[in-house]
Design a protein around this motif. Structure first.
Motif, PDB file in Angstrom:
ATOM      1  N   LEU A  36       0.842  -1.189   0.000  1.00 23.92           N
ATOM      2  CA  LEU A  36       0.000   0.000   0.000  1.00 23.92           C
ATOM      3  C   LEU A  36       0.877   1.240   0.000  1.00 23.92           C
ATOM      4  O   LEU A  36       2.030   1.205   0.430  1.00 23.92           O
ATOM      5  CB  LEU A  36      -0.875   0.002   1.253  1.00 23.92           C
ATOM      6  N   PRO A  37       0.363   2.372  -0.456  1.00 20.69           N
ATOM      7  CA  PRO A  37       1.145   3.604  -0.398  1.00 20.69           C
ATOM      8  C   PRO A  37       1.524   3.913   1.041  1.00 20.69           C
ATOM      9  O   PRO A  37       0.779   3.641   1.972  1.00 20.69           O
ATOM     10  CB  PRO A  37       0.177   4.670  -0.954  1.00 20.69           C
ATOM     11  N   SER A  38       2.706   4.534   1.262  1.00 20.41           N
ATOM     12  CA  SER A  38       3.158   4.837   2.614  1.00 20.41           C
ATOM     13  C   SER A  38       2.322   5.953   3.217  1.00 20.41           C
ATOM     14  O   SER A  38       1.800   6.811   2.526  1.00 20.41           O
ATOM     15  CB  SER A  38       4.635   5.240   2.588  1.00 20.41           C
ATOM     16  N   THR A  39       2.217   5.917   4.571  1.00 22.24           N
ATOM     17  CA  THR A  39       1.464   6.928   5.306  1.00 22.24           C
ATOM     18  C   THR A  39       2.439   7.825   6.049  1.00 22.24           C
ATOM     19  O   THR A  39       3.435   7.348   6.575  1.00 22.24           O
ATOM     20  CB  THR A  39       0.517   6.256   6.317  1.00 22.24           C
ATOM     21  N   ALA A  40       2.168   9.122   6.108  1.00 21.57           N
ATOM     22  CA  ALA A  40       3.048  10.048   6.818  1.00 21.57           C
ATOM     23  C   ALA A  40       3.189   9.627   8.266  1.00 21.57           C
ATOM     24  O   ALA A  40       2.230   9.224   8.908  1.00 21.57           O
ATOM     25  CB  ALA A  40       2.481  11.469   6.731  1.00 21.57           C
ATOM     26  N   ALA A  41       4.409   9.746   8.795  1.00 20.69           N
ATOM     27  CA  ALA A  41       4.678   9.301  10.163  1.00 20.69           C
ATOM     28  C   ALA A  41       3.929  10.156  11.167  1.00 20.69           C
ATOM     29  O   ALA A  41       3.867  11.373  11.052  1.00 20.69           O
ATOM     30  CB  ALA A  41       6.173   9.367  10.426  1.00 20.69           C
ATOM     31  N   GLN A  42       3.368   9.490  12.159  1.00 23.98           N
ATOM     32  CA  GLN A  42       2.686  10.174  13.250  1.00 23.98           C
ATOM     33  C   GLN A  42       3.563  10.079  14.494  1.00 23.98           C
ATOM     34  O   GLN A  42       4.646   9.506  14.487  1.00 23.98           O
ATOM     35  CB  GLN A  42       1.318   9.532  13.490  1.00 23.98           C
ATOM     36  N   ALA A  43       3.051  10.632  15.649  1.00 22.96           N
ATOM     37  CA  ALA A  43       3.816  10.608  16.882  1.00 22.96           C
ATOM     38  C   ALA A  43       4.175   9.196  17.271  1.00 22.96           C
ATOM     39  O   ALA A  43       5.258   8.920  17.770  1.00 22.96           O
ATOM     40  CB  ALA A  43       3.014  11.284  17.993  1.00 22.96           C
ATOM     41  N   ALA A  44       3.255   8.248  17.067  1.00 24.00           N
ATOM     42  CA  ALA A  44       3.512   6.858  17.435  1.00 24.00           C
ATOM     43  C   ALA A  44       3.700   5.978  16.211  1.00 24.00           C
ATOM     44  O   ALA A  44       3.576   4.764  16.288  1.00 24.00           O
ATOM     45  CB  ALA A  44       2.373   6.335  18.301  1.00 24.00           C
ATOM     46  N   GLY A  45       3.986   6.552  15.047  1.00 20.76           N
ATOM     47  CA  GLY A  45       4.251   5.766  13.853  1.00 20.76           C
ATOM     48  C   GLY A  45       3.048   5.626  12.949  1.00 20.76           C
ATOM     49  O   GLY A  45       2.158   6.473  12.907  1.00 20.76           O
ATOM     50  N   THR A  46       2.993   4.515  12.241  1.00 18.82           N
ATOM     51  CA  THR A  46       1.947   4.265  11.242  1.00 18.82           C
ATOM     52  C   THR A  46       0.571   4.250  11.899  1.00 18.82           C
ATOM     53  O   THR A  46       0.389   3.744  13.002  1.00 18.82           O
ATOM     54  CB  THR A  46       2.201   2.923  10.553  1.00 18.82           C
ATOM     55  N   LEU A  47      -0.417   4.781  11.186  1.00 16.66           N
ATOM     56  CA  LEU A  47      -1.768   4.868  11.722  1.00 16.66           C
ATOM     57  C   LEU A  47      -2.335   3.490  12.048  1.00 16.66           C
ATOM     58  O   LEU A  47      -2.138   2.524  11.311  1.00 16.66           O
ATOM     59  CB  LEU A  47      -2.687   5.572  10.733  1.00 16.66           C
ATOM     60  N   ALA A  48      -3.071   3.430  13.166  1.00 14.92           N
ATOM     61  CA  ALA A  48      -3.746   2.188  13.540  1.00 14.92           C
ATOM     62  C   ALA A  48      -4.723   1.783  12.444  1.00 14.92           C
ATOM     63  O   ALA A  48      -5.401   2.617  11.839  1.00 14.92           O
ATOM     64  CB  ALA A  48      -4.489   2.380  14.860  1.00 14.92           C
ATOM     65  N   GLY A  49      -4.814   0.470  12.192  1.00 16.15           N
ATOM     66  CA  GLY A  49      -5.715  -0.051  11.168  1.00 16.15           C
ATOM     67  C   GLY A  49      -5.108  -0.115   9.794  1.00 16.15           C
ATOM     68  O   GLY A  49      -5.728  -0.669   8.872  1.00 16.15           O
ATOM     69  N   THR A  50      -3.903   0.446   9.611  1.00 17.79           N
ATOM     70  CA  THR A  50      -3.238   0.368   8.312  1.00 17.79           C
ATOM     71  C   THR A  50      -2.819  -1.078   8.030  1.00 17.79           C
ATOM     72  O   THR A  50      -2.297  -1.760   8.910  1.00 17.79           O
ATOM     73  CB  THR A  50      -1.996   1.272   8.297  1.00 17.79           C
ATOM     74  N   ASP A  51      -3.067  -1.547   6.813  1.00 19.12           N
ATOM     75  CA  ASP A  51      -2.647  -2.900   6.412  1.00 19.12           C
ATOM     76  C   ASP A  51      -1.234  -2.849   5.834  1.00 19.12           C
ATOM     77  O   ASP A  51      -0.955  -2.087   4.899  1.00 19.12           O
ATOM     78  CB  ASP A  51      -3.602  -3.479   5.365  1.00 19.12           C
ATOM     79  N   ILE A  52      -0.349  -3.649   6.395  1.00 20.72           N
ATOM     80  CA  ILE A  52       0.989  -3.825   5.837  1.00 20.72           C
ATOM     81  C   ILE A  52       0.946  -5.074   4.958  1.00 20.72           C
ATOM     82  O   ILE A  52       0.751  -6.187   5.454  1.00 20.72           O
ATOM     83  CB  ILE A  52       2.036  -3.977   6.950  1.00 20.72           C
ATOM     84  N   VAL A  53       1.084  -4.895   3.642  1.00 21.79           N
ATOM     85  CA  VAL A  53       0.930  -5.988   2.664  1.00 21.79           C
ATOM     86  C   VAL A  53       2.306  -6.353   2.121  1.00 21.79           C
ATOM     87  O   VAL A  53       3.090  -5.478   1.735  1.00 21.79           O
ATOM     88  CB  VAL A  53      -0.014  -5.567   1.524  1.00 21.79           C
ATOM     89  N   ASN A  54       2.589  -7.658   2.059  1.00 19.54           N
ATOM     90  CA  ASN A  54       3.897  -8.113   1.624  1.00 19.54           C
ATOM     91  C   ASN A  54       3.760  -9.321   0.706  1.00 19.54           C
ATOM     92  O   ASN A  54       3.030 -10.265   1.026  1.00 19.54           O
ATOM     93  CB  ASN A  54       4.739  -8.474   2.850  1.00 19.54           C
ATOM     94  N   VAL A  55       4.451  -9.282  -0.451  1.00 22.70           N
ATOM     95  CA  VAL A  55       4.456 -10.387  -1.413  1.00 22.70           C
ATOM     96  C   VAL A  55       5.899 -10.644  -1.839  1.00 22.70           C
ATOM     97  O   VAL A  55       6.603  -9.720  -2.250  1.00 22.70           O
ATOM     98  CB  VAL A  55       3.583 -10.075  -2.646  1.00 22.70           C
ATOM     99  N   ALA A  56       6.335 -11.900  -1.755  1.00 22.20           N
ATOM    100  CA  ALA A  56       7.681 -12.270  -2.207  1.00 22.20           C
ATOM    101  C   ALA A  56       7.624 -12.737  -3.662  1.00 22.20           C
ATOM    102  O   ALA A  56       6.552 -13.064  -4.181  1.00 22.20           O
ATOM    103  CB  ALA A  56       8.242 -13.361  -1.312  1.00 22.20           C
ATOM    104  N   GLN A  57       8.776 -12.767  -4.306  1.00 20.56           N
ATOM    105  CA  GLN A  57       8.851 -13.187  -5.713  1.00 20.56           C
ATOM    106  C   GLN A  57      10.017 -14.141  -5.939  1.00 20.56           C
ATOM    107  O   GLN A  57      11.034 -14.056  -5.258  1.00 20.56           O
ATOM    108  CB  GLN A  57       9.012 -11.972  -6.631  1.00 20.56           C
ATOM    109  N   ALA A  58       9.822 -15.045  -6.895  1.00 24.34           N
ATOM    110  CA  ALA A  58      10.904 -15.910  -7.377  1.00 24.34           C
ATOM    111  C   ALA A  58      11.025 -15.715  -8.876  1.00 24.34           C
ATOM    112  O   ALA A  58      10.035 -15.715  -9.603  1.00 24.34           O
ATOM    113  CB  ALA A  58      10.603 -17.367  -7.053  1.00 24.34           C
TER     114      ALA A  58
END
Length: 346
Positions: A36-58
Motif C-alpha cells: 500500500l502507499p506509505s502513510t506520513a509518520a505520526q507521533a507513534a508511527g503508522t496509523l492504527a488499522g493500516t494494512d501492511i501488505v507483503n508479497v515475495a517473488q521468485a
C-alpha cells in the motif's frame, strides 16, 4: 526454523538438466513487491488499522533460455495495532497570579493524543495535591471549543466526564481550562497546585498490555510508554496587596508659634505605604478639608512636587467639593507615596 515451500504454477516444470545448467533462482523474502502507499509518520508511527501488505517473488530463466519467469508468493497482510498514549502539559509559562476570594481563576493545559489511532480521553482535575500552601476550590473543567487557546466564557464548552470526553486524532491536541475559587484565607506568596490528568478510554496500565480487538481500525489496542495516562500541574500564587495610610499635622501660627489659633496654617502630611507582593491598581488618596478651616489653593504636593487643583490639568492632584485627591495609579507592594496640602484655621 521452518521454511515455507513456494509452489510455482503457470509453466511446465524444468528438467533436471536445465536445472543444473541454468536455473538462477532469486527468492526475495521480505521484499514488498506489492504494498500500500506509505502513510506520513505520526507521533507513534503508522496509523492504527493500516494494512501492511507483503508479497515475495521468485524469478528464474525459462528452459528455452528466453524471457525470465517470475512467480509471486501468497500475500501476507498485517494490520497495525493501535498504540495508546497521551501527554498532558501545563500551558501557563509560570505561576498564575491571583488574590484571596477571587472566583473563576483559570489554569491552562494542553492534552495531546500521542498514540497512532483516534481515541477518547477522560479528564479529571485534582485541586488537593499535598505539599502546597493552600487548596483552591474546583469549579469547572472547560474544553477550548474554538481552538484559540484562550478561555472564552460563554463560548468554550463545559466538560462533563463520560458525556463529552474529547476524541482526538493522532497528534491532535486540545486546550483544557480548570476554573477555581481562591479561598479568602490564602496568604501573600502562598501557592496552590492543580493537576489535570487524561486517561485513554480504551484502557490504561502497564506498557505492552493488550486489549484484543479494541484498537482503532479493527486491530488490537496496546498500551504505550505513557501507560495511556498522563498528568501535569499548574500553580496559582497569591499576590496580595494592601495599603496603610498615616496622617500627621504641623501647625504654624501667625506669631511664629505652633498654636491652632485663627489664621494658623496647618500642613497635613499623608504617607501611603503599600504592602504585599502584588500591585494596588488605581490607588487614590483623598482627604476632606476639616470644618472650620479653608483649603489653601495650589498647596497639594506629591513627593514634594506641586500638583494643580483642577481635575483636567494633566497631573494627579485635584481639589473639588471641599476635598483633595491624588490619583497614584498602579503602585507595587513595598513602596511609599507622600502627599501634603495646607489649610488655614478660620
Amino acid at each position: 526454523m521452518e521454511y515455507a515451500q513456494t509452489q510455482f504454477s503457470g509453466c511446465r516444470p524444468p528438467s533436471p538438466s536445465s536445472l543444473g545448467a541454468g536455473l538462477r533462482l532469486a527468492l526475495a523474502l521480505g521484499t514488498a513487491a506489492l504494498a500500500l502507499p506509505s502513510t506520513a509518520a505520526q507521533a507513534a508511527g503508522t496509523l492504527a488499522g493500516t494494512d501492511i501488505v507483503n508479497v515475495a517473488q521468485a524469478t528464474y530463466d525459462s528452459p528455452e533460455g528466453s524471457t525470465p519467469i517470475t512467480i509471486d508468493s501468497n500475500k501476507v497482510t498485517i494490520k497495525v495495532d493501535e498504540l495508546l498514549d497521551v501527554t498532558v502539559v501545563s500551558s501557563d509559562p509560570g505561576d498564575v497570579a491571583s488574590a484571596p476570594g477571587l472566583s473563576a481563576q483559570v489554569l491552562s493545559y494542553q492534552v495531546t493524543n500521542s498514540g497512532n489511532g483516534s481515541e477518547a480521553f477522560t479528564l479529571s482535575a485534582d485541586t488537593t495535591k499535598p505539599g502546597d500552601e493552600f487548596d483552591s476550590v474546583f469549579e469547572q473543567t472547560i474544553l477550548d471549543s474554538n481552538g484559540n487557546g484562550v478561555y472564552d466564557p460563554g463560548v468554550d464548552t463545559l466538560y462533563t466526564p463520560g458525556t463529552n470526553d474529547p476524541v482526538l486524532a493522532p497528534d491532535e491536541s486540545i486546550a483544557v481550562f480548570i476554573l477555581s475559587t481562591i479561598p479568602a484565607a490564602a496568604g501573600d506568596g502562598d501557592r496552590a497546585e492543580i493537576e489535570l490528568s487524561a486517561v485513554a478510554n480504551t484502557g490504561h496500565g502497564t506498557p505492552g498490555t493488550i486489549f484484543a480487538g479494541q484498537g482503532d481500525g479493527g486491530g488490537d489496542a496496546v498500551i504505550g510508554s505513557t501507560g495511556a495516562r498522563d498528568a501535569d500541574s499548574g500553580f496559582f500564587v497569591i499576590q496580595a496587596s494592601d495599603v496603610t495610610l498615616t496622617k500627621s499635622a504641623t501647625i504654624t501660627d501667625p506669631f511664629g508659634g505652633a498654636q491652632p489659633v485663627p489664621g494658623a496654617v496647618i500642613l497635613y502630611q499623608l504617607v501611603a505605604t503599600t504592602v504585599g507582593s502584588g500591585d494596588l491598581v488605581n490607588l487614590v488618596i483623598s482627604d476632606d478639608i476639616p470644618a472650620e478651616t479653608t483649603y489653601r489653593s495650589g498647596t497639594i504636593t506629591l513627593e514634594g512636587a506641586p500638583l494643580g487643583d483642577a481635575d483636567n490639568d494633566g497631573d494627579a492632584g485635584s481639589f473639588a467639593d471641599d476635598s483633595i485627591a491624588v490619583a497614584l495609579g498602579t503602585v507595587p507592594g513595598g513602596q511609599t507615596r507622600t502627599i501634603t496640602f495646607q489649610v488655614t484655621v478660620d
